[in-house]
Write a protein that holds these residues in place. Structure first.
Motif, PDB file in Angstrom:
ATOM      1  N   GLU A 248      25.899 -70.879  45.808  1.00 19.18           N
ATOM      2  CA  GLU A 248      25.621 -71.125  47.242  1.00 19.18           C
ATOM      3  C   GLU A 248      26.015 -72.723  47.481  1.00 19.18           C
ATOM      4  OE1 GLU A 248      23.893 -69.188  49.079  1.00 19.18           O
ATOM      5  OE2 GLU A 248      23.017 -70.411  50.773  1.00 19.18           O
ATOM      6  N   LEU A 251      29.663 -72.571  48.205  1.00 22.61           N
ATOM      7  CA  LEU A 251      29.837 -71.924  49.604  1.00 22.61           C
ATOM      8  C   LEU A 251      29.663 -72.929  50.559  1.00 22.61           C
ATOM      9  CD1 LEU A 251      28.846 -68.419  49.160  1.00 22.61           C
ATOM     10  CD2 LEU A 251      30.958 -69.212  49.354  1.00 22.61           C
ATOM     11  N   SER A 252      28.508 -73.557  50.534  1.00 16.76           N
ATOM     12  CA  SER A 252      28.109 -74.717  51.611  1.00 16.76           C
ATOM     13  C   SER A 252      29.090 -75.726  51.638  1.00 16.76           C
ATOM     14  CB  SER A 252      26.648 -75.167  51.215  1.00 16.76           C
ATOM     15  OG  SER A 252      26.412 -76.074  51.901  1.00 16.76           O
ATOM     16  N   SER A 255      32.271 -74.374  52.899  1.00 17.76           N
ATOM     17  CA  SER A 255      32.100 -74.453  54.294  1.00 17.76           C
ATOM     18  C   SER A 255      32.184 -75.776  55.257  1.00 17.76           C
ATOM     19  CB  SER A 255      30.789 -73.674  54.546  1.00 17.76           C
ATOM     20  OG  SER A 255      30.520 -73.441  55.881  1.00 17.76           O
ATOM     21  N   HIS A 256      31.674 -76.594  54.938  1.00 20.30           N
ATOM     22  CA  HIS A 256      31.476 -77.883  55.544  1.00 20.30           C
ATOM     23  C   HIS A 256      32.936 -78.499  55.530  1.00 20.30           C
ATOM     24  CE1 HIS A 256      27.061 -78.487  55.050  1.00 20.30           C
ATOM     25  NE2 HIS A 256      27.600 -78.655  56.380  1.00 20.30           N
ATOM     26  N   ARG A 259      35.316 -76.038  57.565  1.00 23.71           N
ATOM     27  CA  ARG A 259      34.813 -75.941  59.105  1.00 23.71           C
ATOM     28  C   ARG A 259      34.997 -77.193  59.908  1.00 23.71           C
ATOM     29  NH1 ARG A 259      30.090 -71.502  57.957  1.00 23.71           N
ATOM     30  NH2 ARG A 259      31.526 -69.797  58.784  1.00 23.71           N
ATOM     31  N   LEU A 306      33.992 -66.785  53.607  1.00 29.16           N
ATOM     32  CA  LEU A 306      32.538 -67.023  53.557  1.00 29.16           C
ATOM     33  C   LEU A 306      31.736 -65.729  53.450  1.00 29.16           C
ATOM     34  CD1 LEU A 306      32.425 -70.391  55.311  1.00 29.16           C
ATOM     35  CD2 LEU A 306      32.481 -70.317  52.813  1.00 29.16           C
TER      36      LEU A 306
ATOM     37  N   ALA B  89      28.016 -76.758  59.781  1.00 30.47           N
ATOM     38  CA  ALA B  89      29.058 -75.851  59.244  1.00 30.47           C
ATOM     39  C   ALA B  89      28.593 -74.719  58.340  1.00 30.47           C
ATOM     40  CB  ALA B  89      30.042 -76.632  58.681  1.00 30.47           C
ATOM     41  N   TRP B  90      27.372 -74.748  58.166  1.00 29.69           N
ATOM     42  CA  TRP B  90      26.793 -73.883  57.280  1.00 29.69           C
ATOM     43  C   TRP B  90      25.390 -73.187  57.670  1.00 29.69           C
ATOM     44  CZ3 TRP B  90      28.147 -70.620  53.803  1.00 29.69           C
ATOM     45  CH2 TRP B  90      27.696 -69.957  52.882  1.00 29.69           C
ATOM     46  N   LYS B 110      29.403 -75.019  63.620  1.00 31.34           N
ATOM     47  CA  LYS B 110      30.824 -75.332  63.747  1.00 31.34           C
ATOM     48  C   LYS B 110      31.525 -74.568  62.899  1.00 31.34           C
ATOM     49  CE  LYS B 110      29.525 -80.381  63.266  1.00 31.34           C
ATOM     50  NZ  LYS B 110      29.742 -81.508  62.310  1.00 31.34           N
ATOM     51  N   PRO B 111      32.994 -74.058  63.494  1.00 29.25           N
ATOM     52  CA  PRO B 111      33.650 -74.677  64.616  1.00 29.25           C
ATOM     53  C   PRO B 111      32.985 -74.003  65.847  1.00 29.25           C
ATOM     54  CG  PRO B 111      35.238 -73.302  63.524  1.00 29.25           C
ATOM     55  CD  PRO B 111      33.764 -73.275  62.640  1.00 29.25           C
TER      56      PRO B 111
END
Lengths: 489, 131
Positions: A248, A251-252, A255-256, A259, A306, B89-90, B110-111
């Motif tokens: 987790e 992934l987080s 993701s950050h 993204r 994701l 973002a999550w 985001k995005p």
């Protein structure tokens, strides 16, 4: 209150009986009160023992029906719990000590007898016997197995718990080799075969003790099998939780990290497109459009990646509910008709009016259908059909049928793997797939206890099918709750 | 007649590049009055002086993160009614629950594109009250 002590005297000489009785009366005090019963032969004494409870047995070894140490052995066999004080002839210490070695609590020389000695002997015998029975009670009821092993490795004592642990009786173990190495001050693990073919784990702590004149080992044994199993399960759960948390967190972070820059690029591209920072020559429009399209595409890949990681990590939660597939199909079709790319596409739906609802997560079903539609529209030449049917009475099957180039047999097997794109249409007119859509479908269908597969003949289009359990009724509910995996071909 | 006033947006995010791009969008593109802060603590200070109509608040920030900032905004009677849009973002179920518990008006993932942002801003109550 005075303590009443019942004494059984087995003595065949009447003079001694009288004498003994007199000593007893004299010995009675403020705290002790002796009550005497007499038997003239061993047999008579044993009969009385069987009828009544006695606290102490006074035993003459020379009786009409039994003589010598034999008398004690017989009496002890019957009066296991009762302390025995043996009466010996004058100065016969040898016999007295022999009697103690055979389990008598004490001995009294008949010639030297007086009230004080008598009282002391009976009192000691009682006290020792009480201690002994307490210790026996403790050892007998202890959940720990206790085994006394001498320096030759021979078992000299074992308690009931030890019998139970080793599954053998005292007779089978006493006086025989213990069979396990026993070292003082050491803790060892014994592994024994269990009932179900498994292994039993015993923990043995060894201490050195004095046993008569020898130094021997006292082994305290505990069954750790259940505890170990429990610990193992707990460790596994903990580990699984840790891995889940790591996944987790990963992934987080991913993701950050993916993204956040994408958000910046997206915002900047939009600002450029809208000329928010001032005028730009017209040829930039196409470049900006391409940048925007590719940012969107990257966003989709990241989202899909994701989503898939989340599905595969088992952390995705599903909320099963009755889902009207006909409605989902119509809505999806309508959406695609409105946002369809420039291609002229004939998008047909074929849903019977009495289609029963399925048991699935509504969002996941919509996503599955959306992904399949997305694929079909990218490959179709001019026609896509969305069809739903009840199959096997308890399943609803949805088919997405296109008239595209189809899939060659050798590619079908790997189609549901990630990043597999079959004969991707060239030309790159904006929208491209991520290569993850079908992998997501497969995982989503599996989580909803369904199955997904594809049929295709090269050159004749492709048919993607998925089936989900019907909602309602025992079997469907069972399917909803069942743990067995759905299949994906 | 009331004087026409620009909508005030306070943008709290530590991502300088994003702040830069969003300020152009909000101020130049949409003509809003924008103030920025790079962490929750500065954001709280600016909130008192700037008195925004809406706050765009990033969740993950140094010094004071979006959660703590949001909690303090809600605790202060002066700022408790300003709608907060949390940016992350999550997106997880947990995050949505937490945001709801804190009374954040919306969550923006985001995005996002300018349509989503505009849609959210439009959906907020006009008087700046409520959630």
């Amino acid at each position: 209150m005075r303590e009443r002590i019942q004494i059984l005297l087995i003595e065949d000489e009447p003079d001694y009986v009288v004498l003994m009785s007199a000593h007893l009366n004299e010995a009675c005090g403020s705290s002790l009160h002796f009550v005497l019963e007499c038997a003239e032969s061993l047999q008579e004494g044993m009969d009385l023992l069987a009828q009544k409870d006695f606290d102490v047995l006074l035993l003459d070894l020379m009786l009409p029906d039994s003589q010598g140490i034999e008398t004690l052995v017989k009496a002890r066999a019957q009066a296991r719990e009762i302390p025995i004080v043996v009466l010996t002839n004058l100065d016969d210490e040898e016999t007295g000590l022999d009697a103690i070695a055979h389990g008598a609590q004490d001995f009294l020389g008949k010639g030297k007898l007086d009230a004080r000695l008598f009282k002391r002997a009976v009192g000691y015998a009682l006290e020792r016997s009480r201690h002994l029975s307490q210790i026996e009670s403790i050892l007998g009821n202890s959940p720990y197995g206790m085994v006394v092993v001498d320096t030759d490795g021979i078992v000299r004592y074992l308690n009931p718990a030890a019998e139970a642990l080793f599954g053998k009786g005292t007779k089978e173990m006493l006086g025989k080799p213990f069979g396990f190495p026993v070292q003082p001050k050491k803790t060892a693990e014994l592994r024994l075969p269990g009932e179900d073919g498994g292994e039993r784990i015993l923990e043995m702590r060894v201490t050195e003790i004095q046993w008569r004149k020898d130094k021997v080992c006292l082994a305290s044994i505990q069954d750790l099998t259940e505890l170990r199993r429990f610990e193992q399960i707990r460790a596994e759960i903990k580990e699984r939780r840790r891995i889940d948390q790591l996944k987790e967190a990963f992934l987080s972070t991913v993701s950050h990290e993916l993204r956040s820059p994408l958000t910046v690029i997206k915002a900047i591209v939009a600002n450029l497109r809208d000329r928010l920072a001032g005028p730009l020559p017209e040829p930039y429009d196409e470049m900006i459009r391409l940048a925007d399209a590719n940012v969107c595409r990257l966003g989709r890949v990241i989202n899909n990646l994701l989503d898939l990681s989340r599905l595969e990590s088992g952390r995705a939660r599903i909320s099963p509910a009755p889902v009207d597939l006909g409605k989902v199909i119509e809505e999806t079709a309508q959406e695609f008709r409105m946002t369809a790319p420039g291609k002229k596409m004939n998008l047909e739906t074929d849903v019977p009016p009495d289609l029963p609802p399925v048991c699935a997560d509504p969002d996941m079903v919509a996503q599955i259908l959306c992904n399949l539609m997305d694929n079909a529209l990218r490959y179709a030449r001019g026609r896509v059909v969305l069809r739903a049917r009840t199959v096997d009475t308890d399943q609803v099957q949805v088919s997405v049928i296109d008239d595209g180039p189809g899939i060659s047999e050798d590619k079908i097997g790997e189609l549901f793997n990630r990043f597999v794109q079959v004969d991707r249409p060239t030309g790159g007119s904006g929208y491209k797939g991520t290569g993850l859509g079908l992998a997501i479908c497969k995982e989503s269908v599996r989580m909803n206890k369904g199955r997904i597969w594809v049929e295709s003949v090269a050159g004749q289009g492709a048919q993607f099918h998925f089936a989900l359990p019907r909602y309602g009724g025992f079997e469907a509910t069972h399917a909803c709750l069942a743990e067995d995996k759905g299949t994906a071909h | 007649m009331h004087a026409w006033r620009k909508i005030r947006v306070l943008l709290i995010d530590d991502e300088r590049d994003l702040v830069h791009a969003l300020v152009i969008r909000l101020a130049v593109g949409w003509g809003l009055d924008v103030e920025t802060a790079a962490d929750g603590r500065v954001g709280l200070d600016k909130c008192r002086s700037f008195k925004p109509d809406v706050i765009l608040l990033d969740v993950a920030m140094p010094v004071m993160d979006g959660w703590e900032c949001c909690r303090r905004l809600r605790a202060d009677p002066e700022t408790r009614d300003i709608p907060v849009i949390l940016m992350t973002a999550w997106l997880s179920d947990d995050l949505v629950r937490r945001a709801e518990a804190l009374g954040a008006a919306r969550v923006l993932v985001k995005p996002f594109d300018e349509d989503e942002l505009m849609g959210l801003l439009r959906s907020l109550p006009k008087n700046g009250k409520g959630r």
